[in-house]
Write an enzyme that holds these catalytic residues in place. Structure first.
Site, PDB file in Angstrom:
ATOM      1  N   LYS A  47     -19.501   9.758 -41.837  1.00  0.00           N
ATOM      2  CA  LYS A  47     -20.273   8.576 -42.223  1.00  0.00           C
ATOM      3  C   LYS A  47     -21.195   8.152 -41.078  1.00  0.00           C
ATOM      4  O   LYS A  47     -22.358   7.836 -41.281  1.00  0.00           O
ATOM      5  CB  LYS A  47     -19.322   7.423 -42.612  1.00  0.00           C
ATOM      6  CG  LYS A  47     -18.604   7.685 -43.937  1.00  0.00           C
ATOM      7  CD  LYS A  47     -17.472   6.711 -44.237  1.00  0.00           C
ATOM      8  CE  LYS A  47     -16.749   7.128 -45.514  1.00  0.00           C
ATOM      9  NZ  LYS A  47     -15.637   6.266 -45.888  1.00  0.00           N
ATOM     10  N   GLN A  70     -12.061   1.658 -43.359  1.00  0.00           N
ATOM     11  CA  GLN A  70     -11.602   2.938 -43.924  1.00  0.00           C
ATOM     12  C   GLN A  70     -10.172   2.797 -44.459  1.00  0.00           C
ATOM     13  O   GLN A  70      -9.293   2.257 -43.781  1.00  0.00           O
ATOM     14  CB  GLN A  70     -11.677   4.037 -42.843  1.00  0.00           C
ATOM     15  CG  GLN A  70     -11.348   5.434 -43.334  1.00  0.00           C
ATOM     16  CD  GLN A  70     -12.343   5.984 -44.358  1.00  0.00           C
ATOM     17  OE1 GLN A  70     -13.504   5.609 -44.383  1.00  0.00           O
ATOM     18  NE2 GLN A  70     -11.877   6.872 -45.205  1.00  0.00           N
ATOM     19  N   ASP A 103     -18.800  -0.933 -49.556  1.00  0.00           N
ATOM     20  CA  ASP A 103     -17.874  -0.102 -50.337  1.00  0.00           C
ATOM     21  C   ASP A 103     -17.713  -0.641 -51.760  1.00  0.00           C
ATOM     22  O   ASP A 103     -17.216   0.063 -52.635  1.00  0.00           O
ATOM     23  CB  ASP A 103     -16.481  -0.113 -49.675  1.00  0.00           C
ATOM     24  CG  ASP A 103     -16.172   1.161 -48.925  1.00  0.00           C
ATOM     25  OD1 ASP A 103     -16.709   2.216 -49.313  1.00  0.00           O
ATOM     26  OD2 ASP A 103     -15.384   1.107 -47.967  1.00  0.00           O
TER      27      ASP A 103
HETATM   28  N1  GUN Z   1     -10.818   6.202 -48.292  1.00  0.00           N
HETATM   29  C1  GUN Z   1     -11.100   7.158 -49.198  1.00  0.00           C
HETATM   30  N2  GUN Z   1     -12.301   6.942 -49.771  1.00  0.00           N
HETATM   31  C2  GUN Z   1     -12.798   5.828 -49.210  1.00  0.00           C
HETATM   32  C3  GUN Z   1     -14.002   5.105 -49.394  1.00  0.00           C
HETATM   33  O1  GUN Z   1     -14.882   5.438 -50.193  1.00  0.00           O
HETATM   34  N3  GUN Z   1     -14.144   4.005 -48.610  1.00  0.00           N
HETATM   35  C4  GUN Z   1     -13.192   3.600 -47.729  1.00  0.00           C
HETATM   36  N4  GUN Z   1     -13.403   2.501 -47.033  1.00  0.00           N
HETATM   37  N5  GUN Z   1     -12.061   4.248 -47.555  1.00  0.00           N
HETATM   38  C5  GUN Z   1     -11.870   5.353 -48.295  1.00  0.00           C
END
Ligand code: GUN
Length: 284
Positions: free
Chosen positions: A51, A95, A118
Site C-alpha cells: 500500500k 490494517q 477503507d
Molecule cells: N485486512 C485485509 N484486507 C484489508 C483491507 O482492505 N483493509 C484493512 N484495513 N485491513 C485489511
C-alpha cells in the site's frame, strides 16, 4: 473465455490517479495516507508495504505507524485522534486483523468517517446501503470497477456473493444490489451451495478455501470473480475458484494473482484522492 486482467486495469487507474495527484500538488495539496499496523503479522506487513509503495508510485504522501503487538486500545485511539486532527492526513487505514485484546469495532468507529478510506465505519457502511456518497470498501469497489472496465452490467443478473464479511461480502452485495442485480449471499452455513451457484450469472467468491469452486458448480457462460488468496503447501498462490478447470466453461474469470488483488490497492489510492478533493477542494 475472457481473462479479466486486474493488473493492467489497476495500472491504468493508478496512472490516472497519478496525473490527478500531480495537478493537486500544483495547488499545494498532497493527498496523504496514514497506515497503522499493530503487531507483526507477516501477511499484514506485506500488504501495508504494498500500500505504501503504491502511494509513493502515484506521488501521494504516505505515513506509516508501526505499533507493537501489546499496544493498548487507548494508545491506538490516541494515535487515531492525532491523525483525525492532522489536516495533512487525508486517509487513515488501520490494517486488520488487530490483536485479539483490541476491539476492532471500537477502533474503526474512532476514525473520522471523512478519512475512513477503507469504508469500514458504520457511517460509511450505512451510506453505501442507503446509496449515499461515502467511502466504499476497496475490494468490492475494485470488483465493480473491473466489471465496468469489461462492460459487464450487473443489472438483472443473478449474482451470488459467497462470503459475508464486513470487508468484502456485505459491501459487495450492497453494491450489486444498487446496480440492479438480483443478489444472493451465501456463507459457511448455507445449505446446498451448488444449487445456488449453478443458477448464478455472476459469482463473487470470497470463501478462503483453495480451489473450492469447481466446474460442476457453475453454469456455462458464468462470470467468475475470485477474491481468494490461498497459499498451497508447494508455495503456489491460488484463488477460491479452480481456475484451470473453470476457464473453458465461463465467459469471464479473474486470475489469482493478478485479478482482484491489484484493484484493492488502486481503489485505496482512489479513495485517498477522493478524500483530499472533498476535504480540500470542496468537491462532492
Ligand atoms: N485486512 C485485509 N484486507 C484489508 C483491507 O482492505 N483493509 C484493512 N484495513 N485491513 C485489511
Amino acid at each position: 473465455m475472457t481473462l479479466i486482467d486486474g493488473k493492467a486495469t489497476s495500472q491504468k487507474i493508478k496512472d490516472e490517479i497519478k496525473n490527478e495527484v500531480i495537478k493537486l500538488k500544483q495547488k499545494g495539496i498532497t493527498p496523504t495516507l496514514a497506515v497503522i499496523l499493530v503487531g507483526d503479522d507477516p501477511a499484514s506487513q506485506t500488504y501495508v508495504a504494498s500500500k505504501q509503495k503504491a502511494c509513493l508510485a502515484c506521488q501521494m504522501g504516505s505515513v506509516m505507524h508501526k505499533l507493537s503487538a501489546n499496544t493498548t486500545e487507548q494508545e491506538l485511539i490516541s494515535l487515531i485522534d492525532v491523525l483525525n486532527a492532522d489536516d495533512s492526513i487525508d486517509g487513515i487505514l488501520v490494517q486488520l486483523p488487530l490483536p485479539k485484546h483490541i476491539n476492532t469495532n471500537e477502533i474503526l468507529r474512532k476514525i473520522d468517517p471523512k478519512k475512513d478510506v477503507d469504508g469500514f465505519c458504520a457511517q460509511n457502511m450505512g451510506a453505501l446501503v442507503s446509496g449515499l456518497n461515502g467511502f466504499v470498501p476497496c475490494t468490492p469497489l475494485g470488483i465493480m470497477e473491473l466489471l465496468k472496465q469489461y462492460n459487464i452490467n450487473p443489472q438483472g443478473l443473478n449474482a451470488l456473493v459467497i462470503g459475508r464479511s464486513n470487508i468484502v461480502g456485505k459491501p459487495m452485495a450492497a453494491l450489486l444490489l444498487n446496480a440492479g442485480a438480483t443478489v444472493t449471499i451465501a456463507h459457511s452455513k448455507t445449505k446446498n451451495l451448488a444449487d445456488l451457484s449453478k443458477n448464478a450469472d455472476l459469482i463473487i467468491a470470497a470463501i478462503g478455501k483453495a480451489n473450492f469452486i469447481k466446474p460442476e458448480m457453475v453454469k456455462e457462460g458464468a462470470i467468475i470473480i475470485d477474491v481468494g488468496i490461498n497459499r498451497l503447501e508447494n508455495g503456489k498462490l491460488v484463488g477460491d475458484c479452480d481456475f484451470e478447470n473453470l476457464k473453458d466453461k465461463c465467459d469471464f474469470i479473474t486470475p489469482v494473482p493478478g485479478g482482484v488483488g491489484p484493484m484493492t490497492i488502486a481503489m485505496l489510492l482512489s479513495n485517498t484522492l477522493k478524500s483530499a478533493k472533498e476535504r480540500k477542494l470542496n468537491e462532492r
